[in-house]
Design a protein around this motif. Structure first.
Motif, mmCIF file in Angstrom:
data_model
loop_
_atom_site.group_PDB
_atom_site.id
_atom_site.type_symbol
_atom_site.label_atom_id
_atom_site.label_comp_id
_atom_site.label_asym_id
_atom_site.label_seq_id
_atom_site.Cartn_x
_atom_site.Cartn_y
_atom_site.Cartn_z
ATOM 1 N N UNK A 182 -32.542 -124.932 -33.096
ATOM 2 C CA UNK A 182 -33.209 -123.819 -33.781
ATOM 3 C C UNK A 182 -32.230 -123.087 -34.698
ATOM 4 N N UNK A 183 -31.051 -122.755 -34.172
ATOM 5 C CA UNK A 183 -30.049 -122.035 -34.969
ATOM 6 C C UNK A 183 -29.589 -122.862 -36.167
ATOM 7 N N UNK A 184 -29.445 -124.171 -35.984
ATOM 8 C CA UNK A 184 -29.017 -125.028 -37.087
ATOM 9 C C UNK A 184 -30.026 -124.993 -38.226
ATOM 10 N N UNK B 62 -34.604 -125.935 -44.500
ATOM 11 C CA UNK B 62 -35.395 -127.139 -44.234
ATOM 12 C C UNK B 62 -34.638 -128.447 -44.448
ATOM 13 N N UNK B 63 -33.367 -128.390 -44.717
ATOM 14 C CA UNK B 63 -32.574 -129.605 -44.949
ATOM 15 C C UNK B 63 -32.277 -130.272 -43.599
ATOM 16 N N UNK B 64 -33.101 -131.256 -43.257
ATOM 17 C CA UNK B 64 -33.015 -131.891 -41.938
ATOM 18 C C UNK B 64 -31.649 -132.530 -41.722
ATOM 19 N N UNK B 65 -31.147 -133.235 -42.714
ATOM 20 C CA UNK B 65 -29.851 -133.922 -42.569
ATOM 21 C C UNK B 65 -28.726 -132.924 -42.273
ATOM 22 N N UNK B 66 -28.689 -131.822 -43.013
ATOM 23 C CA UNK B 66 -27.650 -130.809 -42.776
ATOM 24 C C UNK B 66 -27.841 -130.101 -41.437
ATOM 25 N N UNK C 75 -22.447 -131.151 -34.594
ATOM 26 C CA UNK C 75 -21.108 -130.544 -34.609
ATOM 27 C C UNK C 75 -20.995 -129.420 -33.585
ATOM 28 N N UNK C 76 -22.071 -128.688 -33.395
ATOM 29 C CA UNK C 76 -22.077 -127.577 -32.439
ATOM 30 C C UNK C 76 -22.121 -128.079 -31.001
ATOM 31 N N UNK C 77 -22.948 -129.074 -30.737
ATOM 32 C CA UNK C 77 -23.190 -129.519 -29.359
ATOM 33 C C UNK C 77 -22.177 -130.538 -28.851
ATOM 34 N N UNK C 78 -21.600 -131.345 -29.739
ATOM 35 C CA UNK C 78 -20.714 -132.418 -29.292
ATOM 36 C C UNK C 78 -19.589 -131.929 -28.374
#
Length: 103
Positions: A29-31, A37-41, A48-51
């Motif tokens: 959600x935060x991403x 709406x840029x799904x790829x980004x 990057x946040x969760x890894x």
């Protein structure tokens, strides 16, 4: 899109799949909120946040599994593997009961 247990195997001894799913949902959600709406980004930001969080949890699971196997060579046998599966299922059932009771 897979999250929680579907995306990463949770720590086998603490029933962390629900926690991971909640954290993944919030991070996703935060991403999207941050990039629009840029799904790829958004997905790149999510990964990057969760890894780091997921890798830390997986490392703990590997370390715990190694300790169990090092302490008891019997767990490497077929009977030991069956015991490990039963223990895992018992712990999952206990976690579910705990959640349902509000604990």
């Amino acid at each position: 899109m897979l999250i929680g247990d579907g995306a990463h195997t949770a720590h086998f001894s603490i029933g962390s799949g629900t926690r991971l799913a909640m954290e993944d949902s919030i991070a996703l959600y935060k991403a999207f909120r941050e990039v629009g709406d840029d799904v790829k980004r958004a997905l790149a930001r999510f990964v990057a946040t969760r890894r780091p969080v997921v890798e830390k949890l997986l490392a703990a699971a590997r370390d715990d599994a190694a300790l169990i196997l090092d302490r008891d060579p019997e767990l490497e046998s077929d009977r030991g593997q069956a015991l490990r599966v039963l223990l895992y299922l018992f712990e999952r059932e206990a976690a579910v009961r705990n959640l349902r009771s509000g604990g």
